[in-house]
Design a protein around this motif. Structure first.
Motif, mmCIF file in Angstrom:
data_model
loop_
_atom_site.group_PDB
_atom_site.id
_atom_site.type_symbol
_atom_site.label_atom_id
_atom_site.label_comp_id
_atom_site.label_asym_id
_atom_site.label_seq_id
_atom_site.Cartn_x
_atom_site.Cartn_y
_atom_site.Cartn_z
ATOM 1 N N SER A 195 -7.568 -3.636 3.129
ATOM 2 C CA SER A 195 -6.801 -2.876 2.134
ATOM 3 C C SER A 195 -7.097 -1.387 2.289
ATOM 4 N N ILE A 253 -7.315 2.791 -6.562
ATOM 5 C CA ILE A 253 -8.766 2.598 -6.468
ATOM 6 C C ILE A 253 -9.108 1.185 -5.992
ATOM 7 N N ARG A 254 -8.448 0.200 -6.567
ATOM 8 C CA ARG A 254 -8.717 -1.191 -6.209
ATOM 9 C C ARG A 254 -8.459 -1.440 -4.716
ATOM 10 N N LEU A 255 -7.343 -0.905 -4.223
ATOM 11 C CA LEU A 255 -7.006 -1.166 -2.818
ATOM 12 C C LEU A 255 -7.777 -0.243 -1.879
ATOM 13 N N ASP A 276 -10.771 0.924 -2.382
ATOM 14 C CA ASP A 276 -12.165 0.484 -2.390
ATOM 15 C C ASP A 276 -12.247 -1.046 -2.458
ATOM 16 N N GLY A 277 -11.275 -1.742 -1.899
ATOM 17 C CA GLY A 277 -11.251 -3.212 -1.942
ATOM 18 C C GLY A 277 -11.886 -3.822 -0.713
ATOM 19 N N THR A 278 -11.052 -4.315 0.210
ATOM 20 C CA THR A 278 -11.542 -4.876 1.461
ATOM 21 C C THR A 278 -11.318 -3.861 2.584
ATOM 22 N N ARG A 320 -5.073 -0.096 5.243
ATOM 23 C CA ARG A 320 -3.652 0.018 4.896
ATOM 24 C C ARG A 320 -3.415 1.216 3.981
ATOM 25 N N TRP A 355 -4.403 0.656 -8.964
ATOM 26 C CA TRP A 355 -4.149 0.095 -7.629
ATOM 27 C C TRP A 355 -4.689 1.000 -6.520
ATOM 28 N N ALA A 415 0.840 -1.201 0.000
ATOM 29 C CA ALA A 415 0.000 0.000 0.000
ATOM 30 C C ALA A 415 0.876 1.253 0.000
#
Ligand SMILES: [Fe+2]
Ligand SMILES: [Fe+2]
Lengths: 260, 342
Positions: free
Chosen positions: A163, A154-156, A158-160, A166, A152, A103
């Motif tokens: 994430s 956005i994915r991380l 708005d992931g879990t 972090r 990455w 991250a």
């Protein structure tokens, strides 16, 4: 090497430090990114970070070679990379920060490539034609880097839940170092006055617009502004650059005069 | 060893359901004998599939683990040009891993399963990567000798009977030749340099020579799978023949470099038209294969750590993809339908 070409010679006292700020920024970020090689979260990411690091290395090499030619004292790319001490490195502190977790590496790399993304188009009208050409080439590479890192972010973000936590932690840690990129000083003022490069205000506007949109989509919050200012571009670095250089330069310096 | 991974549904395995196993098997052998390519959807005997999954995944793992010993010098490469070349090389090896995992997946085993087998120690990778890289010359010697031996081993596989593997090998071999030339060039530059640089090269050659010769595998009389592999066109040239070809090629290159190969028994045999060399210490080979080499634990631990520490990243990427799919589905579903109960 001596000034027999029309476009050689330095255009004022800020020219060399300005080229070195850009070159050192690319080199030190590349050096950090290649630490991930073989250790990333997924094989495709090892390859992607290696790709970005290769582009950054390429930028650094062109800029050093150009700086050496303009300076006219016979310094080549390796003289700049391997034979200068810490205080002579002029990269912003942001790029020398340790990688931390994935991250932190994503947030740091994104922050810097988004800065470059605003910088290269502005440099294409530089009064230094070789710098303008390097900027044109680099802009294509940086567009891909930004796209990759935005993905990455956005994915991380708005992931879990993990994430997101972090990423927010990384943002809180890394973001204060971005202020340095837009802090006016004698070099940036001279560069803007000589038409070598853009004003910091122009860059700040580009960067803030782009990153705010991405942070919003990523459901992340930039930390509130703080009086903290890092000073790497003045040659006053964090605790970390010394170790980066120690490792990078050790073999070369153990064999003065050797060719590799 | 891989039986639990052979989870391909039986109706997919056979493209010729009318044939009995014996007939299908005879047709298959005939196709191999004619040098035809077998493709993923074609019928193939279970042991053929099993052998290929083992061989291809072992090869893929070797590419990935092989990134570690060379990666050890990325931060310290002594010039920006060499740093660039090395990073591009290590990146190529990652790409080779990707093509090979993809080729193995065509046989019905997922990359996750293959990686799990590596991490649990069930699957092997090339033992050569269990040696350390203490000096910069190791990077040159790996390119020259390790990539060189890999090319010797892999060129015949460009004509192997399994199409996806053969095609991956063509692409890989082209890049491995680059690596070998770059390794040679690195060493050549060092050998033109200072006494310390020359000594660095000789030391690295001394350490790598015997392990590299072991890369061709045990002597032919001790190779358990050789016969069927030859029949199926998975292996085309024997271990000992490849090793001999390699030694003959390297002797000349070593002379150009000006390094000594560390074998007093190495000499030209005019009667054989080949170089004789001393017997190989196979005890060392089996020790390293069985986990007792200088770096076995470190290499595997590095791979496992990368995978475990990356788990949250992979989970987040999946979670985000699911969210995006749900958002898109919601966006295309008419409002009236969205209100009706599921
Ligand atoms: Fe490879
Ligand atoms: Fe290679």
């Amino acid at each position: 090497m001596s000034g027999d070409l029309v476009d050689t010679g330095l255009l004022g006292p800020a020219h060399l430090p300005y080229l070195l700020r850009l070159a050192d920024g690319s080199l030190i970020l590349a050096q950090r990114l290649l630490e991930w090689c073989g250790h990333g979260p997924v094989l495709e990411q090892d390859i992607a970070f290696a790709n970005i690091a290769l582009d950054l290395l390429g930028q650094a090499r062109l800029l050093y070679t150009h700086a050496g030619a303009r300076e006219g004292r016979g310094r080549d790319e390796d003289a700049f990379a391997y034979w200068r001490d810490e205080q002579a490195f002029l990269n912003p502190t942001l790029v020398e920060l340790p990688n931390g977790d994935f991250a932190q590496s994503v947030v740091r790399t994104y922050a810097y490539v988004a800065y470059q993304h605003g910088l290269w188009p502005a440099l294409q009208t530089s009064t230094d034609p070789a710098l303008a050409a390097i900027a044109a080439k680099s802009h294509k590479e940086t567009s891909y880097h930004v796209e990759h890192l935005e993905g990455w972010m956005i994915r991380l973000g708005d992931g879990t839940a993990e994430s997101h936590t972090r990423m927010q932690r990384a943002l809180d840690l890394v973001w204060p170092y971005t202020t340095e990129l837009f802090t006016e000083d004698t070099v940036t003022l001279a560069v803007a006055a000589d038409g070598l490069g853009p004003t910091t205000a122009h860059l700040a506007e580009q960067w803030t617009g782009a990153t705010q949109a991405v942070l919003a989509t990523a459901t992340l919050q930039a930390p509130p502004p703080s009086p903290f200012r890092s000073t790497g571009q003045q040659g006053r670095h964090s605790d970390h650059l010394g170790y980066v250089l120690l490792e990078m330069q050790a073999l070369t310096r153990a064999h003065p005069g050797a060719r590799w | 060893m891989y039986t639990q991974s052979m989870d391909v549904p039986s109706d997919e395995v056979s493209a010729s359901p009318a044939l009995s196993d014996a007939e299908a098997s005879a047709t298959f052998d005939a196709r191999c004998a004619r040098g035809e390519f077998i493709e993923a959807k074609d019928w193939m005997p279970a042991p053929y599939r099993q052998t290929l999954v083992r061989q291809i995944s072992q090869h893929a793992h070797s590419e990935i683990v092989g990134m570690l010993p060379e990666g050890n010098w990325l931060t310290r490469a002594p010039s920006l040009k060499r740093k660039t070349i090395l990073l591009a090389k290590v990146q190529d090896e990652g790409g080779h891993g990707l093509y090979l995992y993809a080729a193995a997946e065509t046989l019905g085993t997922s990359r996750d399963d293959l990686i799990a087998a590596l991490h649990s120690g069930r699957a092997k990778y090339s033992s050569i990567f269990n040696y350390p890289t203490p000096t910069w010359a190791d990077i040159g010697v790996i390119g020259w000798l390790v990539d060189g031996a890999a090319i010797m081993n892999q060129v015949p596989l460009c004509r192997c009977s399994y199409g996806p593997y053969a095609r991956a090998m063509i692409r890989i071999c082209r890049e491995e030749s680059f690596h070998q030339r770059q390794g040679f060039d690195l060493l050549h530059t060092l050998m033109q340099g200072t006494a310390a640089q020359q000594a660095m090269v000789q030391d690295a050659v001394n350490r790598w020579w015997w392990p590299v010769l072991m890369m061709f595998g045990p002597p032919d009389q001790d190779s358990p799978h050789a016969e069927t592999s030859v029949k199926w066109g998975i292996k085309r040239i024997s271990n000992d023949d490849l090793r001999q070809k390699f030694v003959d090629a390297i002797v000349e290159q070593a002379a150009v470099l000006g390094v000594t190969l560390p074998d007093p028994g190495l000499k030209w045999n005019a009667a054989r038209g080949a170089h004789d060399f001393s017997p190989i210490d196979w005890t060392e080979f089996w020790q390293v294969v069985n986990g007792h080499g200088p770096c076995n634990r470190e290499r595997l631990a590095a791979r496992v750590a990368a995978y475990d520490e990356g788990a949250w990243v992979r989970e987040a990427a999946l979670a985000y993809a699911d969210k995006q799919a749900a958002r898109q589905a919601a966006a295309v579903t008419p409002a009236t339908e969205r209100r009706s109960p599921p």
